[in-house]
Design a protein around this motif. Structure first.
Motif, PDB file in Angstrom:
ATOM      1  N   ILE A   1      -6.262   0.998  -3.402  1.00  0.00           N
ATOM      2  CA  ILE A   1      -5.607   1.738  -4.173  1.00  0.00           C
ATOM      3  C   ILE A   1      -4.521   1.077  -5.170  1.00  0.00           C
ATOM      4  O   ILE A   1      -3.744   1.829  -6.073  1.00  0.00           O
ATOM      5  N   MET A   2      -4.217  -0.249  -4.961  1.00  0.00           N
ATOM      6  CA  MET A   2      -3.318  -0.914  -5.849  1.00  0.00           C
ATOM      7  C   MET A   2      -4.248  -1.353  -7.007  1.00  0.00           C
ATOM      8  O   MET A   2      -3.697  -1.754  -8.434  1.00  0.00           O
ATOM      9  N   ALA A   3      -5.425  -1.093  -7.240  1.00  0.00           N
ATOM     10  CA  ALA A   3      -6.218  -1.305  -8.306  1.00  0.00           C
ATOM     11  C   ALA A   3      -7.204  -0.150  -8.828  1.00  0.00           C
ATOM     12  O   ALA A   3      -8.454  -0.536  -8.847  1.00  0.00           O
ATOM     13  N   MET A   4      -6.985   1.190  -8.442  1.00  0.00           N
ATOM     14  CA  MET A   4      -7.602   2.160  -8.801  1.00  0.00           C
ATOM     15  C   MET A   4      -7.977   2.405 -10.272  1.00  0.00           C
ATOM     16  O   MET A   4      -7.176   2.500 -11.071  1.00  0.00           O
ATOM     17  N   ASN A   5      -9.400   2.595 -10.556  1.00  0.00           N
ATOM     18  CA  ASN A   5      -9.848   3.189 -11.772  1.00  0.00           C
ATOM     19  C   ASN A   5      -9.418   4.483 -12.012  1.00  0.00           C
ATOM     20  O   ASN A   5      -9.227   5.413 -11.010  1.00  0.00           O
ATOM     21  N   GLU A   6      -9.547   5.043 -13.302  1.00  0.00           N
ATOM     22  CA  GLU A   6      -9.273   6.540 -13.589  1.00  0.00           C
ATOM     23  C   GLU A   6     -10.572   7.256 -12.948  1.00  0.00           C
ATOM     24  O   GLU A   6     -10.010   8.392 -12.318  1.00  0.00           O
ATOM     25  N   ALA A   7     -11.688   6.969 -12.700  1.00  0.00           N
ATOM     26  CA  ALA A   7     -12.795   7.816 -12.073  1.00  0.00           C
ATOM     27  C   ALA A   7     -12.386   8.170 -10.485  1.00  0.00           C
ATOM     28  O   ALA A   7     -12.398   9.203  -9.997  1.00  0.00           O
TER      29      ALA A   7
ATOM     30  N   ILE B   1       0.849  -1.271  -0.057  1.00  0.00           N
ATOM     31  CA  ILE B   1      -0.066  -0.108  -0.004  1.00  0.00           C
ATOM     32  C   ILE B   1       0.951   1.387   0.012  1.00  0.00           C
ATOM     33  O   ILE B   1       0.486   2.255  -0.637  1.00  0.00           O
ATOM     34  N   ALA B   2       1.840   1.227   0.783  1.00  0.00           N
ATOM     35  CA  ALA B   2       2.892   2.359   0.805  1.00  0.00           C
ATOM     36  C   ALA B   2       3.693   2.594  -0.667  1.00  0.00           C
ATOM     37  O   ALA B   2       3.458   3.779  -1.219  1.00  0.00           O
ATOM     38  N   ASP B   3       3.713   1.557  -1.277  1.00  0.00           N
ATOM     39  CA  ASP B   3       4.397   1.634  -2.578  1.00  0.00           C
ATOM     40  C   ASP B   3       3.218   2.271  -3.557  1.00  0.00           C
ATOM     41  O   ASP B   3       3.394   3.257  -4.448  1.00  0.00           O
ATOM     42  N   ALA B   4       2.065   1.787  -3.379  1.00  0.00           N
ATOM     43  CA  ALA B   4       1.054   2.251  -4.218  1.00  0.00           C
ATOM     44  C   ALA B   4       0.477   3.697  -3.882  1.00  0.00           C
ATOM     45  O   ALA B   4       0.242   4.490  -5.026  1.00  0.00           O
ATOM     46  N   MET B   5       0.702   4.238  -2.889  1.00  0.00           N
ATOM     47  CA  MET B   5       0.334   5.563  -2.400  1.00  0.00           C
ATOM     48  C   MET B   5       1.480   6.642  -3.154  1.00  0.00           C
ATOM     49  O   MET B   5       1.147   7.588  -3.383  1.00  0.00           O
ATOM     50  N   ASP B   6       2.554   5.652  -3.338  1.00  0.00           N
ATOM     51  CA  ASP B   6       3.679   6.662  -3.921  1.00  0.00           C
ATOM     52  C   ASP B   6       3.580   6.788  -5.349  1.00  0.00           C
ATOM     53  O   ASP B   6       3.487   7.753  -6.031  1.00  0.00           O
TER      54      ASP B   6
ATOM     55  N   VAL C   1     -14.975   6.369  -1.053  1.00  0.00           N
ATOM     56  CA  VAL C   1     -14.786   6.646  -2.517  1.00  0.00           C
ATOM     57  C   VAL C   1     -13.971   5.334  -3.143  1.00  0.00           C
ATOM     58  O   VAL C   1     -12.940   4.957  -2.763  1.00  0.00           O
ATOM     59  N   GLY C   2     -14.696   4.797  -4.243  1.00  0.00           N
ATOM     60  CA  GLY C   2     -13.807   3.901  -5.093  1.00  0.00           C
ATOM     61  C   GLY C   2     -13.909   2.547  -4.544  1.00  0.00           C
ATOM     62  O   GLY C   2     -13.461   1.504  -5.009  1.00  0.00           O
ATOM     63  N   LEU C   3     -14.916   2.240  -3.276  1.00  0.00           N
ATOM     64  CA  LEU C   3     -15.014   0.839  -2.844  1.00  0.00           C
ATOM     65  C   LEU C   3     -16.067   0.043  -3.768  1.00  0.00           C
ATOM     66  O   LEU C   3     -15.838  -1.220  -3.830  1.00  0.00           O
ATOM     67  N   TYR C   4     -16.873   0.465  -4.358  1.00  0.00           N
ATOM     68  CA  TYR C   4     -17.817   0.159  -5.182  1.00  0.00           C
ATOM     69  C   TYR C   4     -18.353  -1.217  -4.620  1.00  0.00           C
ATOM     70  O   TYR C   4     -18.700  -2.270  -5.247  1.00  0.00           O
ATOM     71  N   GLY C   5     -18.744  -1.341  -3.397  1.00  0.00           N
ATOM     72  CA  GLY C   5     -19.429  -2.652  -2.802  1.00  0.00           C
ATOM     73  C   GLY C   5     -18.571  -3.705  -2.535  1.00  0.00           C
ATOM     74  O   GLY C   5     -18.947  -4.691  -2.121  1.00  0.00           O
TER      75      GLY C   5
END
Length: 404
Positions: free
Chosen positions: A292-298, A52-57, A250-254
């Motif tokens: 956040i390791m699989a965030m879409n553009e929206a 997650i730290a890597d992805a936040m970066d 935001v971005g959880l989508y259930g």
């Protein structure tokens, strides 16, 4: 002897006041970050936190201002022979100190979780009667933020105040600056006392679920249920002390996890964008919980919008105030440090609605240019705006003052 006792009392008061003043400086702006609970619950380990730290970066979240990576409940492994709290050796074989070093090297701060009782909400070791010892341990690990829950504790306000004050004092004496998040869910009205108890942020509501609003007769608070409580508390927020209406969904989508409990079936991107708008207007902590390791553009566009974040992080520290509310619309106005104003217009209805506003009405200033923070462009140059607002959409405008 009486003089000696008086001197000691005065010194104690001065020391307490100094501690409170120092603690008020720990979160000059609403904290921004990411927390494990909504998505992962107890399914956490050091490999996940490093990823997650890597992805936040790599996603730009750190650059956008998301500085805290917070480990919620489920990290604990009990206590050692000296009663020092320890991490689960299976989940965190390298220990929290090594993890903190990794997180800090990314430019992040590390948060952790405990509870003002003997056991946490998920049944793990908590900090009651070990406040000083645990605070020293957290400091030695390099912890920067403590979320302090209130499960398995008495319901009265007096006990809550005492337990939170004791932990705040322990954190102040630990030798490290640690932001203190009071999490008793608003039942004891912490906006009246949490700042004096040493809190930097305090939860004002129950846990938010991944849904727009509560269904009639059912449990589980959605975005709107949380918003309705927190928006009325603008008088109690300000620099160094913030109302906390819980995490962003935001971005959880259930996604399956704690946020999907009690009817958390997910929201539309428009509804997620509304949460980001409203939380920013309310000067709330922006604590993301999505994958956040699989965030879409929206999701990226919502979480990383610099103009929206700037409203949340405005140095004036004002929580926006509800200036108009009817069956269809809520209007929130927030003064900004440079003299501009932020205006949010929430369409609460389930249908497309038209709306217009002009300077000099409803408490709005006169002589401004209208900038749409989501479109990131000027949409009105003559002191007014007219347009359509989609169902559950929140328009977010910066009213740019006329240059003298």
């Amino acid at each position: 002897m009486k003089l000696h006792c008086l001197i000691l009392s005065v010194c104690l008061v001065m020391f307490t006041q100094a501690q409170e003043a120092n603690r008020s400086k720990l979160a000059p702006l609403p904290p921004m970050g990411w927390m494990t609970w909504n998505l992962y619950g107890e399914r956490i380990d050091e490999k996940l936190i490093r990823s997650i730290a890597d992805a936040m970066d790599s996603t730009g979240m750190i650059a956008a201002g998301y500085k805290y990576l917070i480990i919620d409940d489920g990290w604990q492994g009990g206590r050692d022979k000296k009663n020092n709290i320890i991490a689960d050796p299976v989940k965190f074989p390298s220990g929290i100190k090594a993890l903190a070093d990794y997180v800090h090297a990314k430019g992040l701060k590390l948060g952790i979780y405990s509870d003002a009782a003997s056991l946490t909400c998920a049944g793990y070791t908590a900090s009651l009667h070990f406040e000083e010892q645990d605070a020293r341990t957290f400091a030695s690990w390099g912890i920067d933020y403590l979320k302090y829950d209130y499960c398995n504790a008495p319901e009265d306000s007096g006990t809550a105040k005492a337990r939170y004050t004791k932990m705040a004092q322990a954190l102040s004496a630990s030798g490290r600056d640690i932001v203190f998040g009071i999490c008793e869910w608003g039942g004891r009205k912490p906006w009246f006392w949490a700042a004096n108890a040493g809190g930097s942020v305090w939860r004002t509501t129950g846990d938010v679920r991944d849904k727009w609003k509560k269904e009639q007769g059912k449990d589980g608070e959605g975005i709107m249920d949380i918003y309705k409580v927190n928006v009325s508390l603008h008088a109690y927020a300000g620099t160094g002390h913030w109302n906390d209406p819980d995490m962003l969904v935001v971005g959880l989508y259930g996604a399956k996890g704690p946020s999907s409990d009690l009817g958390g079936i997910g929201c539309s991107d428009i509804e997620y964008q509304s949460q980001m708008s409203l939380w920013s207007m309310m000067a709330a902590p922006l604590i993301a919980t999505n994958d956040i390791m699989a965030m879409n553009e929206a999701t990226k566009k919502i979480l990383l919008n610099p103009e929206v974040i700037a409203i949340n992080q405005d140095p004036a520290g004002n929580q926006g105030q509800l200036i108009k509310s009817d069956t269809s619309f809520d209007l929130i106005l927030k003064p900004l440090q440079n003299g501009d104003m932020a205006l949010a217009i929430l369409n609460k209805s389930g249908i497309l609605q038209s709306y217009s506003f002009a300077g000099g009405t409803m408490g709005l200033p006169s002589g401004f240019t209208v900038r749409d923070c989501w479109k990131q462009r000027i949409v009105g140059k003559k002191d007014k705006w007219t347009g359509s607002i989609q169902p559950h959409e929140t328009k977010l405008f910066r009213l740019i003052k006329k240059q003298q």
